[in-house]
Enzyme design. Structure first.
Site, PDB file in Angstrom:
ATOM      1  N   GLY A  29      -6.698   1.109  -0.245  1.00 49.14           N
ATOM      2  CA  GLY A  29      -6.756  -0.139   0.504  1.00 49.14           C
ATOM      3  C   GLY A  29      -7.770  -0.053   1.620  1.00 49.14           C
ATOM      4  O   GLY A  29      -8.542   0.908   1.699  1.00 49.14           O
ATOM      5  N   ASN A  30      -7.787  -1.053   2.481  1.00 49.55           N
ATOM      6  CA  ASN A  30      -8.715  -1.037   3.623  1.00 49.55           C
ATOM      7  C   ASN A  30      -8.043  -1.666   4.839  1.00 49.55           C
ATOM      8  O   ASN A  30      -6.899  -2.115   4.762  1.00 49.55           O
ATOM      9  CB  ASN A  30     -10.025  -1.749   3.256  1.00 49.55           C
ATOM     10  CG  ASN A  30      -9.816  -3.194   2.889  1.00 49.55           C
ATOM     11  OD1 ASN A  30      -9.431  -4.002   3.723  1.00 49.55           O
ATOM     12  ND2 ASN A  30     -10.043  -3.521   1.622  1.00 49.55           N
ATOM     13  N   ARG A  31      -8.748  -1.702   5.953  1.00 47.66           N
ATOM     14  CA  ARG A  31      -8.152  -2.077   7.238  1.00 47.66           C
ATOM     15  C   ARG A  31      -8.140  -3.580   7.532  1.00 47.66           C
ATOM     16  O   ARG A  31      -7.837  -3.986   8.645  1.00 47.66           O
ATOM     17  CB  ARG A  31      -8.881  -1.359   8.372  1.00 47.66           C
ATOM     18  CG  ARG A  31      -8.766   0.135   8.325  1.00 47.66           C
ATOM     19  CD  ARG A  31      -9.408   0.780   9.539  1.00 47.66           C
ATOM     20  NE  ARG A  31      -9.461   2.227   9.418  1.00 47.66           N
ATOM     21  CZ  ARG A  31      -8.411   3.032   9.619  1.00 47.66           C
ATOM     22  NH1 ARG A  31      -7.246   2.522   9.980  1.00 47.66           N
ATOM     23  NH2 ARG A  31      -8.540   4.339   9.470  1.00 47.66           N
ATOM     24  N   SER A  32      -8.477  -4.393   6.555  1.00 46.74           N
ATOM     25  CA  SER A  32      -8.492  -5.836   6.815  1.00 46.74           C
ATOM     26  C   SER A  32      -7.096  -6.352   7.177  1.00 46.74           C
ATOM     27  O   SER A  32      -6.128  -6.081   6.462  1.00 46.74           O
ATOM     28  CB  SER A  32      -8.998  -6.588   5.576  1.00 46.74           C
ATOM     29  OG  SER A  32      -8.925  -7.973   5.797  1.00 46.74           O
ATOM     30  N   ALA A  96     -11.598  -8.734   2.296  1.00 47.66           N
ATOM     31  CA  ALA A  96     -12.268  -7.440   2.133  1.00 47.66           C
ATOM     32  C   ALA A  96     -11.878  -6.926   0.743  1.00 47.66           C
ATOM     33  O   ALA A  96     -10.824  -6.322   0.555  1.00 47.66           O
ATOM     34  CB  ALA A  96     -11.825  -6.476   3.218  1.00 47.66           C
TER      35      ALA A  96
END
Ligand code: C5P
Length: 246
Positions: A29-32, A96
């Site tokens: 995943g990512n930090r969005s 994102a």
């Protein structure tokens, strides 16, 4: 006035980050946070639009009066975008989207010492083979450029038959060379507008309530907006999309 200037319009906003499964309990995943996209959706709703919000997993409440579609992966986001754009006036991709996904998600939880699992090596190391996800905006630009050509296909996807001109806005989260990267992305994805933010600043980007953005326009103009709450950035973006709508 601004109130009501999106009445009768159908707009699509994507928000949050995608999660790409590794196994039944893990993902990439990512930090969005989804805050920018949710603010864009709420602002468009308040201006009278029918708002379709396509969201990755986020910790935000579902906005009242918005058509919410929840997805996890980039491929799910792409499918729902294509299913819903045919009669939309605008698509703002603030999500994102993960650039890569595991080639195959393991069907069972990967164990520390399970050397039957593909990619697991001696000494307990594990490699995960990643394959590129489609770039939704870039692919769409290609499909629309081929539009009208019967059977035009990219990657097995046929050109969407749009009922009206679709205004397309992209985002770019950058840590350096904001201007060059912003211009290049606007061009590559053939966008009407690209909103670039410097995620290395503490007052801009992931998880913050404020944003500092540059807005690039298709005619080559660039605007440098001051630090603003994400609600204000959302209003500024719609202020610039409205005049582009047919
Ligand atoms: O190239 P980059 O990922 O920085 O571009 C960001 C923009 O492109 C965002 O608007 C994002 O939603 C969109 N994007 C996309 N499909 C991807 C990756 C990004 O539509 N696979």
């Amino acid at each position: 006035g601004r109130k009501g200037d999106l009445a009768g319009r159908r707009v699509i906003v994507t928000a949050g980050g995608t999660q790409e499964p590794i196994d039944p309990v893990r993902y990439i995943g990512n930090r969005s946070s989804g805050k920018m996209g949710y603010n864009l959706a709420i602002e468009a709703r308040d201006r009278g639009a029918h708002v379709i919000l396509i969201s990755g997993p986020v910790a935000l409440p579902a906005p009242y009066g918005v058509e919410l579609h929840q997805v996890e992966t980039a491929l799910q986001m792409r499918d729902i975008v294509y299913a819903l754009i045919t009669d939309a006036d605008a698509l703002i991709m603030s999500a994102a989207v993960a650039d890569f996904r595991p080639a195959q998600a393991a069907t069972q939880k990967i164990k520390k010492t399970d050397n039957k699992v593909a990619g697991q090596h001696e000494k307990g190391e594990l490699s995960i083979h990643l394959v590129p996800n489609p770039d939704i905006l870039a692919e769409l630009a290609g499909l629309l450029a081929d539009g009208g050509h019967a059977g035009a296909q990219h990657d097995g996807i046929s050109s969407p038959q749009l009922k009206r001109r679709l205004i397309r806005v992209g985002f770019a989260a950058e840590t350096e060379h904001l201007i060059e990267h912003g211009r290049a992305k606007l061009q590559k994805k053939q966008l009407d507008m690209l909103v670039a933010n410097d995620v290395s600043r503490s007052d801009s980007g992931f998880g913050t309530d404020t944003n500092k953005v540059l807005i690039f326009h298709a005619n080559g103009d660039m605007e440098d907006l001051p630090v603003m709450p994400k609600t204000g950035v959302a209003a500024a973006i719609w202020d610039r999309v409205v005049p582009l709508l047919g």
